[in-house]
Every structure is written in C-alpha cells, then in structure tokens.
Design a protein around this motif. Structure first.
Motif, mmCIF file in Angstrom:
data_model
loop_
_atom_site.group_PDB
_atom_site.id
_atom_site.type_symbol
_atom_site.label_atom_id
_atom_site.label_comp_id
_atom_site.label_asym_id
_atom_site.label_seq_id
_atom_site.Cartn_x
_atom_site.Cartn_y
_atom_site.Cartn_z
ATOM 1 N N GLU A 22 1.104 8.964 -4.344
ATOM 2 C CA GLU A 22 2.098 7.901 -4.312
ATOM 3 C C GLU A 22 1.536 6.627 -3.691
ATOM 4 O OE1 GLU A 22 4.226 11.721 -4.682
ATOM 5 O OE2 GLU A 22 2.631 11.008 -3.365
ATOM 6 N N ALA A 23 0.785 6.770 -2.597
ATOM 7 C CA ALA A 23 0.216 5.601 -1.927
ATOM 8 C C ALA A 23 -0.820 4.906 -2.807
ATOM 9 C CB ALA A 23 -0.407 6.020 -0.599
ATOM 10 N N PHE A 24 -1.653 5.682 -3.481
ATOM 11 C CA PHE A 24 -2.689 5.097 -4.338
ATOM 12 C C PHE A 24 -2.053 4.400 -5.539
ATOM 13 C CE2 PHE A 24 -6.536 5.637 -7.198
ATOM 14 C CZ PHE A 24 -7.315 4.711 -6.518
ATOM 15 N N ALA A 25 -1.044 5.030 -6.128
ATOM 16 C CA ALA A 25 -0.350 4.418 -7.264
ATOM 17 C C ALA A 25 0.335 3.125 -6.848
ATOM 18 C CB ALA A 25 0.668 5.402 -7.853
ATOM 19 N N THR A 26 0.934 3.101 -5.674
ATOM 20 C CA THR A 26 1.615 1.895 -5.183
ATOM 21 C C THR A 26 0.619 0.757 -4.981
ATOM 22 O OG1 THR A 26 3.300 3.240 -4.078
ATOM 23 C CG2 THR A 26 3.059 0.957 -3.348
ATOM 24 N N LEU A 27 -0.510 1.069 -4.379
ATOM 25 C CA LEU A 27 -1.543 0.066 -4.131
ATOM 26 C C LEU A 27 -1.997 -0.576 -5.442
ATOM 27 C CD1 LEU A 27 -3.250 -0.902 -1.602
ATOM 28 C CD2 LEU A 27 -5.001 0.697 -2.385
ATOM 29 N N LEU A 28 -2.225 0.255 -6.436
ATOM 30 C CA LEU A 28 -2.687 -0.261 -7.724
ATOM 31 C C LEU A 28 -1.599 -1.046 -8.447
ATOM 32 C CD1 LEU A 28 -4.683 2.875 -8.898
ATOM 33 C CD2 LEU A 28 -5.672 0.624 -8.485
ATOM 34 N N ALA A 29 -0.387 -0.498 -8.485
ATOM 35 C CA ALA A 29 0.696 -1.152 -9.221
ATOM 36 C C ALA A 29 0.970 -2.542 -8.672
ATOM 37 C CB ALA A 29 1.950 -0.291 -9.176
ATOM 38 N N ARG A 30 1.035 -2.666 -7.360
ATOM 39 C CA ARG A 30 1.313 -3.975 -6.767
ATOM 40 C C ARG A 30 0.153 -4.943 -6.986
ATOM 41 N NH1 ARG A 30 4.151 -1.574 -1.234
ATOM 42 N NH2 ARG A 30 6.238 -1.261 -2.159
ATOM 43 N N HIS A 31 -1.059 -4.412 -7.044
ATOM 44 C CA HIS A 31 -2.218 -5.269 -7.289
ATOM 45 C C HIS A 31 -2.167 -5.900 -8.680
ATOM 46 C CE1 HIS A 31 -6.420 -6.561 -7.598
ATOM 47 N NE2 HIS A 31 -6.455 -5.935 -8.757
ATOM 48 N N PHE A 32 -1.728 -5.138 -9.669
ATOM 49 C CA PHE A 32 -1.786 -5.615 -11.046
ATOM 50 C C PHE A 32 -0.671 -6.592 -11.406
ATOM 51 C CE2 PHE A 32 -4.164 -1.507 -11.905
ATOM 52 C CZ PHE A 32 -5.377 -2.131 -12.133
ATOM 53 N N VAL A 33 0.383 -6.674 -10.593
ATOM 54 C CA VAL A 33 1.482 -7.592 -10.890
ATOM 55 C C VAL A 33 1.085 -9.009 -10.482
ATOM 56 C CG1 VAL A 33 3.852 -8.233 -10.310
ATOM 57 C CG2 VAL A 33 3.268 -5.841 -10.726
#
Length: 282
Positions: free
Chosen positions: A76-87
């Motif tokens: 969950e933490a890794f997915a959150t880090l990536l998702a917020r980066h790409f926006v």
C-alpha cells in the motif's frame, strides 16, 4: 461522427525483485507493479501529439528507481508513493496496483516460493484525493465437512444430488476499500478464521459471512468485494469394485466451476464515488 471515450494507459506488470541486505539474513520482496494513467490525453489519441504522454518505459524505470531510493515498505505504501508521483500536468489520475508473492526463508539467504497466494494493493490518486484498496488473490482454502448444499430448484436438466456433507473448496480473491489504515493481517486472518468456523449451507452464505467478519475485524474497511470459485470435489462411485466410499475418495474437477462473487458493505460506508464504482469487482 465519433468521440473519444474513457481511456487510460500505463505500464503493466513491471516485475520488481528487491533484495534487502541489512545484516546476514537477507529479505526478498517480489512485486508486480501495474500503472494506469488518465487525464487530458485527447491530443495523443486524436492528433498523435505525444507532448502529454509520460512514456511507459519511464514509468517502469520509476518503479525500479523508487524501490532503491525509497524502499518498498508495504504494498500500500509503495503504491501510494508511485500514484502520487505520477499525478501532475496532463495526468489527473493515477492508479497503481501492486501484487506481491511471498518467499519463505530456508536460511539466511535461501528461499522457497511455496504458495500461489498474492497480496494486492490498489491506490488511485488525483490531485486532491487518494483512494485505497487492499486485498489478496490465489488464497486456496478447503474444508472436509461442515458444508451442505440442498433445497435448490430442480428441473429436467438437474442431475446434481443434494448433500448435507460435502467438501467445500475455493480460491479466494478479495479487495477491501478503506481509508489507508486497515491492517492486512487482521483482514486476512478474519477471512481464514470465518471460513474455518462457518457451517456453510452455500458458498454464497460463506462469502457473506467472510465479508462480514472482515468488516467486524477492521473498523476502517467500508466495503469488501469477494470472488470465490467453487472448486468442486465429487465423491467417486466405488460400488463397481465392491467398495463403499463414505466421503473419503473424491474427484477434483477444475472446469467448469461455479463462480460466486459479491460485495459486503458497511451500513454507514461513505459513497466511494464513480472511481470505485468503475473498478472491477476484484
């Protein structure tokens, strides 16, 4: 005339293996990371203008670089880090799904992969909000009794016999929507404990009981969606050989199979909006 409808693009199933070498006992993390981006992407579809398109190769490289720079942490933490980066810029929404398989330790730096089970995390981020879902797939469970199936309609095409004692087996896939704080271990434990203890009159009843158990164990889970195929086990007729078979010898048939799917929703769960509604059942 035609117009562009809903669309997204991204890099699917980047296979990341991260070895943590702190001390003599190493740790292996094995992840499949899928990214899907959407936003103001009309120009690339209609005109071939790539100026708003973050190359999928760049997305792949970002996954690997972030694993080194930030570590993996929980899925969950890794997915959150990536998702917020790409926006940002033309990209107004990013969905990142992380699937992890576990390696069991044989020694300080030797491992075996003994299960098909996957831990899953899905994070959808926009500029203002983040949605979280956790889950699992490939969790195979079986009970040898405490399962019945009878009272169903019969017509000229019905050959299935009613039973008050059968093998019940399934492969659980689940996603639970939460606020980012739900414990994966508590939710998984609730699923397993309920399956083991529940006296089943149908797989549908068991699905609902398992979903309800997760809501009870995890107060921040608003909804859980489950997909549970019925992995049929049929008693083999041994009478031609002069043998009785009191539910001891079975034929396990993998196709075709019944597929039971459903959601269990907390009464006061907040409206997830169209993003979650559009997400597949599991």
């Amino acid at each position: 005339m035609a117009r562009l409808g809903i669309n997204q693009y991204g890099k699917a199933e980047t296979h990341l293996v991260r070895v943590v070498r702190d001390g003599d006992a190493h740790v292996v993390r094995d992840l499949l990371v899928s990214v899907a981006l959407s936003g103001a992407l009309e120009a690339v579809h209609l005109e071939g203008d790539n100026s708003a398109v973050l190359a999928t190769d760049t997305q792949k490289n970002t996954v690997y670089a972030f694993a080194k720079e930030h570590g993996v942490g929980t899925p969950e933490a890794f997915a959150t880090l990536l998702a917020r980066h790409f926006v940002g810029g033309a990209i107004t929404q990013a969905r990142v799904e992380v699937r992890e398989v576990a390696w069991e330790r044989l020694g300080d730096h030797a491992f075996t992969q003994a299960s098909s089970e996957q831990r899953v995390a899905v994070v959808i981020a926009s500029a203002d909000e983040t949605w979280f879902a956790s889950g699992l797939g490939g969790l195979v469970v079986l009970k040898t009794t405490d399962s019945e199936f009878h009272g169903f309609p019969r017509d000229r095409y019905t050959t299935l016999k009613e039973t008050s004692d059968r093998v019940l087996a399934t492969e659980v896939a689940a996603r639970w929507r939460h606020d980012g704080t739900a414990s994966f271990e508590d939710a998984r434990g609730a699923l397993l404990e309920c399956f083991a203890a529940h006296h089943s009159l149908s797989l549908q009843q068991t699905l609902y009981a398992m979903g309800s158990a997760v809501l009870e164990a995890c107060p921040t889970v608003a909804e859980i969606r489950l997909s549970m195929p019925n992995k049929h086990h049929f008693v083999v007729d041994l009478s031609p050989f002069g043998l009785e078979n009191p539910n001891e010898v079975f034929h396990a048939d993998d196709r075709p199979y019944g597929l039971i799917e459903g959601a269990v929703v907390r009464d006061d769960a907040p409206d997830p909006g169209p993003i979650w509604a559009a997400y597949p059942l599991v």
